[in-house]
Write a protein that holds these residues in place. Sequence first.
Motif, short mmCIF file in Angstrom:
data_model
loop_
_atom_site.label_atom_id
_atom_site.label_comp_id
_atom_site.label_asym_id
_atom_site.label_seq_id
_atom_site.Cartn_x
_atom_site.Cartn_y
_atom_site.Cartn_z
N ASP A 166 0.88 -1.21 -0.06
CA ASP A 166 0.14 0.11 0.03
C ASP A 166 0.85 1.11 0.00
N ASP A 167 0.35 2.22 0.34
CA ASP A 167 1.11 3.71 0.10
C ASP A 167 2.44 3.48 1.16
N ASN A 168 2.04 2.78 2.28
CA ASN A 168 3.10 2.93 3.16
C ASN A 168 4.49 1.95 3.08
N GLY A 169 4.12 0.83 2.14
CA GLY A 169 5.00 0.05 2.15
C GLY A 169 4.61 -1.22 1.69
N LEU A 170 5.39 -2.29 2.08
CA LEU A 170 5.04 -3.86 1.64
C LEU A 170 4.45 -4.27 2.76
N ILE A 171 3.48 -5.37 2.27
CA ILE A 171 2.58 -6.21 3.11
C ILE A 171 2.90 -7.58 2.77
N TRP A 172 3.67 -8.22 3.69
CA TRP A 172 4.24 -9.67 3.41
C TRP A 172 3.16 -10.84 4.09
N PRO A 173 2.88 -11.83 3.40
CA PRO A 173 2.00 -12.62 3.92
C PRO A 173 3.20 -13.43 5.01
N VAL A 174 2.53 -14.07 6.19
CA VAL A 174 3.20 -14.51 7.02
C VAL A 174 4.07 -15.66 6.67
N SER A 175 3.84 -16.40 5.69
CA SER A 175 4.65 -17.51 5.31
C SER A 175 6.11 -17.23 4.60
N ILE A 176 6.03 -16.10 3.99
CA ILE A 176 7.31 -15.62 3.34
C ILE A 176 7.83 -14.25 3.92
N ALA A 177 7.28 -13.74 4.93
CA ALA A 177 7.59 -12.39 5.52
C ALA A 177 9.06 -12.51 6.23
N PRO A 178 9.99 -11.51 5.87
CA PRO A 178 11.24 -11.85 6.34
C PRO A 178 11.30 -12.07 7.97
N TYR A 179 10.34 -11.46 8.88
CA TYR A 179 10.20 -11.75 10.26
C TYR A 179 8.66 -11.97 10.24
N GLN A 180 8.16 -12.37 11.11
CA GLN A 180 6.74 -12.59 11.29
C GLN A 180 6.20 -11.47 12.33
N VAL A 181 6.91 -11.17 13.11
CA VAL A 181 6.58 -10.02 14.08
C VAL A 181 7.59 -9.00 14.09
N GLN A 182 6.99 -7.66 14.17
CA GLN A 182 7.81 -6.57 14.33
C GLN A 182 7.42 -5.91 15.77
N LEU A 183 8.47 -6.08 16.74
CA LEU A 183 8.14 -5.66 18.01
C LEU A 183 8.75 -4.10 18.07
N ILE A 184 7.82 -3.07 18.51
CA ILE A 184 8.50 -1.89 18.66
C ILE A 184 8.22 -1.22 19.91
N CYS A 185 9.64 -0.73 20.40
CA CYS A 185 9.51 -0.30 21.77
C CYS A 185 9.30 1.41 21.37
N ALA A 186 8.38 2.10 21.62
CA ALA A 186 7.83 3.17 21.33
C ALA A 186 8.94 4.17 21.73
N ASN A 187 9.22 4.08 23.30
CA ASN A 187 10.28 5.01 23.70
C ASN A 187 11.44 4.28 24.48
N VAL A 188 12.57 4.01 23.78
CA VAL A 188 13.37 3.37 24.82
C VAL A 188 14.00 3.97 25.94
N THR A 189 13.75 5.10 26.05
CA THR A 189 14.60 5.79 27.29
C THR A 189 13.36 5.88 28.41
N ASP A 190 12.18 5.26 27.96
CA ASP A 190 11.37 5.11 29.32
C ASP A 190 11.67 3.70 29.84
N GLU A 191 12.17 3.50 31.03
CA GLU A 191 12.62 2.20 31.52
C GLU A 191 11.59 1.12 31.67
N THR A 192 10.07 1.66 32.06
CA THR A 192 8.99 0.41 32.22
C THR A 192 8.99 0.00 30.62
N GLN A 193 8.81 0.82 29.57
CA GLN A 193 8.61 0.36 28.46
C GLN A 193 9.71 -0.51 27.81
#
Length: 565
Positions: A456-483
């Motif tokens: 789509d306009d934002n980029g690629l959309i891989w099916p789970v079966s051939i995606a480079p990684y299944q999950v993208q984990l995002i830590c929104a703010n790494v300076t926040d110790e709890t996060q």
Amino acid sequence: MRSSRLFAPTLREVPSDVEMTSHALLLRAGFIRQMGAGVYEFLPLGWRVLNKVSDIIRDEMDKSGAQELLLSAIQPEELWAESGREGPMSDVLIGFQDRRGTKYYLGPTHEEIITDLVRKNVRSYRDLPLNLYQIQMKYRDEPRPRGGLVRCREFLMKDAYSFDRDEAALDTVYNRMYEAYVNVFKRCGMDITAVDASGGAIGGKETKEFMLLTDAGEDSVLMCPKCGYAANQEIADFRLVDASTGDEKKQMARVDTPGAHTVDEVCGFLKAKPNQLIKTLILMADDKPVAALVRGDRDLNEGRFRVLLGASKLEMATPEQIAACTGGPIGFSGPVGLKVPLYADEETLGMVNFIVGANEGDAHLVDVNWCDVAGKVTSARLRFAVSGDLCEKCDEPFEEKRGMEMGHIFKLKYAISEPLNAVYTDEDGSEKLIIMGCYGIGVSRIVAGVAEVSNDDNGLIWPVSIAPYQVQLICANVTDETQLALAERVYETLVQAGVEVLYDDRNDRAGVKFKDADLIGTPIQVVVGKLAAEGKAEIRTRVDKTAEPVAEADILANVQARVGG
Ligand SMILES: [Zn+2]
């Protein structure tokens, strides 16, 4: 994998000559880099996708009873001379000589090599059947590389070759490979249409191509909406409609057409329609001139014409060659008085009072009829089927669609085993030729194909079966110790459970990370943000951004359910 360590250089600007969406996105997201014309390097993300596609193919091939091996990419020239394909494929062969002067080619395909291996090792009917495959880089000196991974000079291919005793056995393996291919494309998340096709320079009669229908495709596919017949334009059968008008024949006349070379220019000058004109194309068939006559609004199907002529090489004549055999310049050729073999598309034979070139500069002949063309004319089907032509099976008008070829299966039969004399001894003691099939899938092209239709306009959309990684984990703010602490724990939990996670641990703005995640196209996104204070993360998909707040203890199960489904 931590994003802070990942080698995935993103591009802000793609080169201006990049035309296809998939090419642009794979470059921008850091999956591939161009090394030279039609030569690409797979960076870690692209390599992971390529390997996943390979693994799916390998699994389906193994299930079908095929055995994997690896042949040499370096092929002796003498085998190509022996098979008789050195000439027909000379345009794409990349060759070199070693220090002793022995000639080699970099393998564009492996029929010769594998048939040589089999003829040296198969003796009796007990050694058959065999179906052997490999996943390997192929090399073709493509005159026009395009679309990034779509048409390259170096590309990854799965090629399989079957060796059998008789046609019935070949039919069995051919059908089994058809099923395996259907499964491969389904598992790669692709909607593929199998169409009848031509064997091309490889040879072979019965052939299916597996087409991804997309406007970016370079093949034309004719589809019958009524009976489901689908075929590559190169070989699509259609019913010829009698278009004769019954007009009275007029007297042929010569007219000046200064500077009018093209069909449009001639028609503009003479106030005529392209379907009132016959194009005379001069070609060199194994270096001898021939003329192909097609209606002004049609295109010559060179592949069909080459097969009709039985020529191993067919090329458009140069202006010098045209002048030598017609006496006139390029753009003014015509069949009247022409002393080369004439082949007329069957559709032109019903035409009366048509326009042709006069075989002299700046002149055409009008009101020409076939009786004016003194020489012998061979009638044949020379043009491509187009949208609106009628399906031969049910008279329904065809729809024309663009397709990108992802795979093909051929019944080669004896096209290679005969020249290479690959034989076996049958039960009755007689020596027989081995019957062959070959089966290819463009592995790197699948990567481009999925990227082309799934984005789509934002980029690629891989099916789970051939995606480079299944999950993208995002830590929104790494300076926040709890996060950060929660993100690290989630990362460990998912990795321990065997989930493939790309963990964006970079000290960057959350917006940048979300943008990159969408560009890369990982199907599942786990976002550790403000809800970390409540011990929760948000899980969403690349396509559906509806975020589901999930407690830490339930994250693994939630992700696993999404990966599995
Ligand atoms: Zn039909």
